[in-house]
Design a protein around this motif. Sequence first.
Motif, mmCIF file in Angstrom:
data_model
loop_
_atom_site.group_PDB
_atom_site.id
_atom_site.type_symbol
_atom_site.label_atom_id
_atom_site.label_comp_id
_atom_site.label_asym_id
_atom_site.label_seq_id
_atom_site.Cartn_x
_atom_site.Cartn_y
_atom_site.Cartn_z
ATOM 1 N N GLY A 236 -2.381 6.562 20.707
ATOM 2 C CA GLY A 236 -1.201 6.462 21.552
ATOM 3 C C GLY A 236 0.095 6.978 20.968
ATOM 4 N N TRP A 237 0.063 7.577 19.789
ATOM 5 C CA TRP A 237 1.299 8.122 19.208
ATOM 6 C C TRP A 237 1.738 9.338 20.000
ATOM 7 N N SER A 238 3.002 9.376 20.358
ATOM 8 C CA SER A 238 3.581 10.515 21.060
ATOM 9 C C SER A 238 4.576 11.178 20.109
ATOM 10 N N PRO A 239 4.189 12.275 19.440
ATOM 11 C CA PRO A 239 5.052 12.866 18.418
ATOM 12 C C PRO A 239 6.325 13.495 18.965
ATOM 13 N N LEU A 240 6.288 14.014 20.182
ATOM 14 C CA LEU A 240 7.479 14.630 20.765
ATOM 15 C C LEU A 240 8.112 13.644 21.732
ATOM 16 N N GLY A 241 9.368 13.378 21.504
ATOM 17 C CA GLY A 241 10.082 12.397 22.303
ATOM 18 C C GLY A 241 10.657 11.330 21.399
ATOM 19 N N PRO B 288 0.806 -1.224 0.000
ATOM 20 C CA PRO B 288 0.000 0.000 0.000
ATOM 21 C C PRO B 288 0.841 1.277 0.000
ATOM 22 N N MET B 289 0.155 2.375 -0.246
ATOM 23 C CA MET B 289 0.784 3.686 -0.174
ATOM 24 C C MET B 289 1.014 4.024 1.297
ATOM 25 N N LEU B 290 2.177 4.574 1.598
ATOM 26 C CA LEU B 290 2.529 4.950 2.961
ATOM 27 C C LEU B 290 2.683 6.458 3.063
ATOM 28 N N LEU B 291 2.343 6.975 4.221
ATOM 29 C CA LEU B 291 2.452 8.385 4.534
ATOM 30 C C LEU B 291 3.310 8.495 5.782
ATOM 31 N N ALA B 292 4.266 9.414 5.793
ATOM 32 C CA ALA B 292 5.112 9.633 6.976
ATOM 33 C C ALA B 292 4.816 11.025 7.526
ATOM 34 N N VAL B 293 4.662 11.105 8.847
ATOM 35 C CA VAL B 293 4.337 12.361 9.522
ATOM 36 C C VAL B 293 5.248 12.509 10.727
ATOM 37 N N GLN B 294 5.715 13.733 10.988
ATOM 38 C CA GLN B 294 6.471 14.009 12.213
ATOM 39 C C GLN B 294 6.261 15.459 12.615
ATOM 40 N N ALA B 295 6.478 15.751 13.874
ATOM 41 C CA ALA B 295 6.379 17.128 14.362
ATOM 42 C C ALA B 295 7.503 17.948 13.728
#
Length: 133
Positions: free
Chosen positions: A88-93, A36-43
């Motif tokens: 439950g994703w914690s973007p900072l850390g 499948p197509m993947l998307l990446a996200v980050q702060a």
Amino acid sequence: MTLPKKGTRRVLFGETHYDWRIRKTPTYAQGVNDSPMLLAVQASEEVPRSVLVVDLGISRPDNWMAPHQTGVTPGIVRDVIRRALAAGWSPLGAGPPFHFRYAVEKETIGTLFPVMRKLNKPVSRDSRRPASR
């Protein structure tokens, strides 16, 4: 793991800016409609951060087997972030990538109704020229 700056787009969710990215070209497995197509996200902040890797549940629009017109919009990315934070994703850390599945509906308009010019005979170049007298 962090995202490269080149090719990322920015979206605001709450008080935090996030960068998101989809690969410019498909991998071989994505091209043959095998993954499948993947998307990446980050702060966007320059602190230790965790990357969100999202399985969108559809093939890439530019796959070689069954291309389609589905797109990922900033609104979809905001919804992905909202649901991943609730999951439950914690973007900072610092931490390993957080894998998340988000089902995007596949746009089928172009696949249900074929383009009419494909059904008609091709026009030869000579028939388009005006007759010279």
